[in-house]
Design a protein around this motif. Structure first.
Motif, mmCIF file in Angstrom:
data_model
loop_
_atom_site.group_PDB
_atom_site.id
_atom_site.type_symbol
_atom_site.label_atom_id
_atom_site.label_comp_id
_atom_site.label_asym_id
_atom_site.label_seq_id
_atom_site.Cartn_x
_atom_site.Cartn_y
_atom_site.Cartn_z
ATOM 1 N N UNK A 191 0.831 -1.208 0.000
ATOM 2 C CA UNK A 191 0.000 0.000 0.000
ATOM 3 C C UNK A 191 0.865 1.257 0.000
ATOM 4 N N UNK A 192 1.944 1.215 0.757
ATOM 5 C CA UNK A 192 2.836 2.371 0.812
ATOM 6 C C UNK A 192 3.490 2.613 -0.545
ATOM 7 N N UNK A 193 3.956 1.547 -1.183
ATOM 8 C CA UNK A 193 4.576 1.691 -2.500
ATOM 9 C C UNK A 193 3.541 2.141 -3.534
ATOM 10 N N UNK A 194 2.333 1.655 -3.408
ATOM 11 C CA UNK A 194 1.286 2.030 -4.366
ATOM 12 C C UNK A 194 1.010 3.536 -4.300
ATOM 13 N N UNK A 195 1.192 4.125 -3.125
ATOM 14 C CA UNK A 195 0.960 5.554 -2.967
ATOM 15 C C UNK A 195 2.170 6.411 -3.251
ATOM 16 N N UNK A 196 3.265 5.795 -3.688
ATOM 17 C CA UNK A 196 4.491 6.546 -3.969
ATOM 18 C C UNK A 196 4.358 7.285 -5.295
ATOM 19 N N UNK A 197 4.353 8.612 -5.285
ATOM 20 C CA UNK A 197 4.120 9.357 -6.529
ATOM 21 C C UNK A 197 5.260 9.259 -7.531
ATOM 22 N N UNK A 198 6.421 8.766 -7.115
ATOM 23 C CA UNK A 198 7.548 8.665 -8.051
ATOM 24 C C UNK A 198 7.513 7.372 -8.867
ATOM 25 N N UNK A 199 6.623 6.431 -8.517
ATOM 26 C CA UNK A 199 6.515 5.199 -9.289
ATOM 27 C C UNK A 199 5.631 5.424 -10.516
ATOM 28 N N UNK A 200 6.036 4.814 -11.635
ATOM 29 C CA UNK A 200 5.233 4.914 -12.854
ATOM 30 C C UNK A 200 4.009 4.006 -12.728
ATOM 31 N N UNK A 201 3.043 4.225 -13.616
ATOM 32 C CA UNK A 201 1.838 3.385 -13.609
ATOM 33 C C UNK A 201 2.205 1.924 -13.866
ATOM 34 N N UNK A 202 3.184 1.690 -14.723
ATOM 35 C CA UNK A 202 3.612 0.310 -15.003
ATOM 36 C C UNK A 202 4.231 -0.331 -13.769
ATOM 37 N N UNK A 203 5.051 0.430 -13.044
ATOM 38 C CA UNK A 203 5.654 -0.100 -11.822
ATOM 39 C C UNK A 203 4.588 -0.437 -10.791
ATOM 40 N N UNK A 204 3.598 0.435 -10.640
ATOM 41 C CA UNK A 204 2.517 0.186 -9.689
ATOM 42 C C UNK A 204 1.733 -1.062 -10.079
ATOM 43 N N UNK A 205 1.538 -1.255 -11.369
ATOM 44 C CA UNK A 205 0.732 -2.393 -11.830
ATOM 45 C C UNK A 205 1.386 -3.731 -11.509
ATOM 46 N N UNK A 206 2.692 -3.745 -11.246
ATOM 47 C CA UNK A 206 3.408 -4.996 -10.991
ATOM 48 C C UNK A 206 3.692 -5.224 -9.507
ATOM 49 N N UNK A 207 3.145 -4.384 -8.656
ATOM 50 C CA UNK A 207 3.394 -4.549 -7.223
ATOM 51 C C UNK A 207 2.821 -5.857 -6.686
ATOM 52 N N UNK A 208 1.635 -6.243 -7.156
ATOM 53 C CA UNK A 208 1.048 -7.483 -6.665
ATOM 54 C C UNK A 208 1.915 -8.683 -7.048
ATOM 55 N N UNK A 209 2.460 -8.661 -8.262
ATOM 56 C CA UNK A 209 3.355 -9.737 -8.688
ATOM 57 C C UNK A 209 4.611 -9.765 -7.834
ATOM 58 N N UNK A 210 5.111 -8.583 -7.480
ATOM 59 C CA UNK A 210 6.294 -8.507 -6.623
ATOM 60 C C UNK A 210 5.996 -9.084 -5.246
ATOM 61 N N UNK A 211 4.831 -8.748 -4.696
ATOM 62 C CA UNK A 211 4.455 -9.275 -3.381
ATOM 63 C C UNK A 211 4.294 -10.797 -3.427
ATOM 64 N N UNK A 212 3.740 -11.300 -4.522
ATOM 65 C CA UNK A 212 3.601 -12.754 -4.672
ATOM 66 C C UNK A 212 4.965 -13.429 -4.679
ATOM 67 N N UNK A 213 5.938 -12.806 -5.329
ATOM 68 C CA UNK A 213 7.297 -13.365 -5.347
ATOM 69 C C UNK A 213 7.901 -13.373 -3.950
ATOM 70 N N UNK A 214 7.701 -12.299 -3.184
ATOM 71 C CA UNK A 214 8.219 -12.260 -1.811
ATOM 72 C C UNK A 214 7.627 -13.399 -0.996
#
Length: 225
Positions: A191-214
């Motif tokens: 949630x914190x990363x999703x609210x980071x204004x410096x992340x691009x829309x593409x980066x935000x879209x892959x956060x769930x995949x990143x969390x799944x990998x963790x």
């Protein structure tokens, strides 16, 4: 500015060389670095490896110049083993979270960096030094662990700079080396990363995949251990 040499630029700030021993970090959007300088001074006074702060005024932070590569660059160029880098980062977390809490902080909290990744660690003459304390605050240490794990996973799933395999190997070792549970507050980290204004829309879209990998790698590490 004419007599200052640009050393590098990040998502938020530019860093200029002032002389052989000092740099100026200037935030492009303005703001006030007082809180960042205060947290650096606090952890530095307790022996944690941070640059010495000489002046903090408005968006400008004048601090000690640390000569040496980032941990990320050293690993990518083969100067530092992935395993060693991951273990160093885990140890930096441990050392930070073992510091006594700041006065008037909430019970059970510790100082957090909240952006502690290999590009924010310089390998200087006195060893690893942690930079970029813009997000520093007080909180639960496992949020710090979760964010570091998530950021490494973002690099892995996005294959940033062609370093996806390196990042996954790094993350696996990091998860096995940390003390604490990076999964407990992983949703908060997302949630914190999703609210980071410096992340691009593409980066935000892959956060769930990143969390799944963790989660997957953490399970693998626990089963193997």
């Amino acid at each position: 500015m004419d007599d200052q040499v640009l050393l590098g630029s990040g998502r938020d700030a530019d860093v200029f060389a002032l002389d052989e021993g000092r740099v100026l970090r200037r935030y492009r959007a303005g703001g006030d670095v007082a809180a960042e300088a205060a947290i650096m001074a606090y952890v530095g006074s307790l022996g944690y490896p941070v640059p010495r702060v000489d002046r903090a005024e408005g968006p400008d932070l004048v601090m000690e110049r640390i000569d040496g590569p980032t941990m990320l660059r050293a690993m990518v160029e083969g100067e530092l083993a992935i395993t060693d880098g991951a273990e160093i980062l885990a140890d930096l977390h441990r050392r930070l979270h073992e510091l006594p809490p700041r006065p008037n902080s909430a019970p059970g909290t510790r100082v957090l960096h909240l952006d502690l990744h290999p590009d924010n660690v310089l390998l200087g003459p006195r060893g690893p030094v942690v930079i970029d304390w813009l997000n520093g605050t007080d909180g639960e240490p496992e949020l710090d662990l979760a964010l570091s794990a998530l950021i490494a996973a973002e690099v892995a799933v996005n294959d940033m700079f062609g370093s996806g395999a390196l990042a996954e190997s790094f993350l696996r070792v990091f998860l096995g080396a940390v003390s604490g549970d990076p999964l407990r507050l992983l949703d908060s980290a997302v949630a914190r990363r999703r609210g980071n204004p410096t992340l691009s829309a593409e980066e935000v879209s892959r956060l769930d995949s990143a969390a799944t990998l963790v989660r997957a790698l953490s399970t693998d590490v626990r089963q193997a251990g």
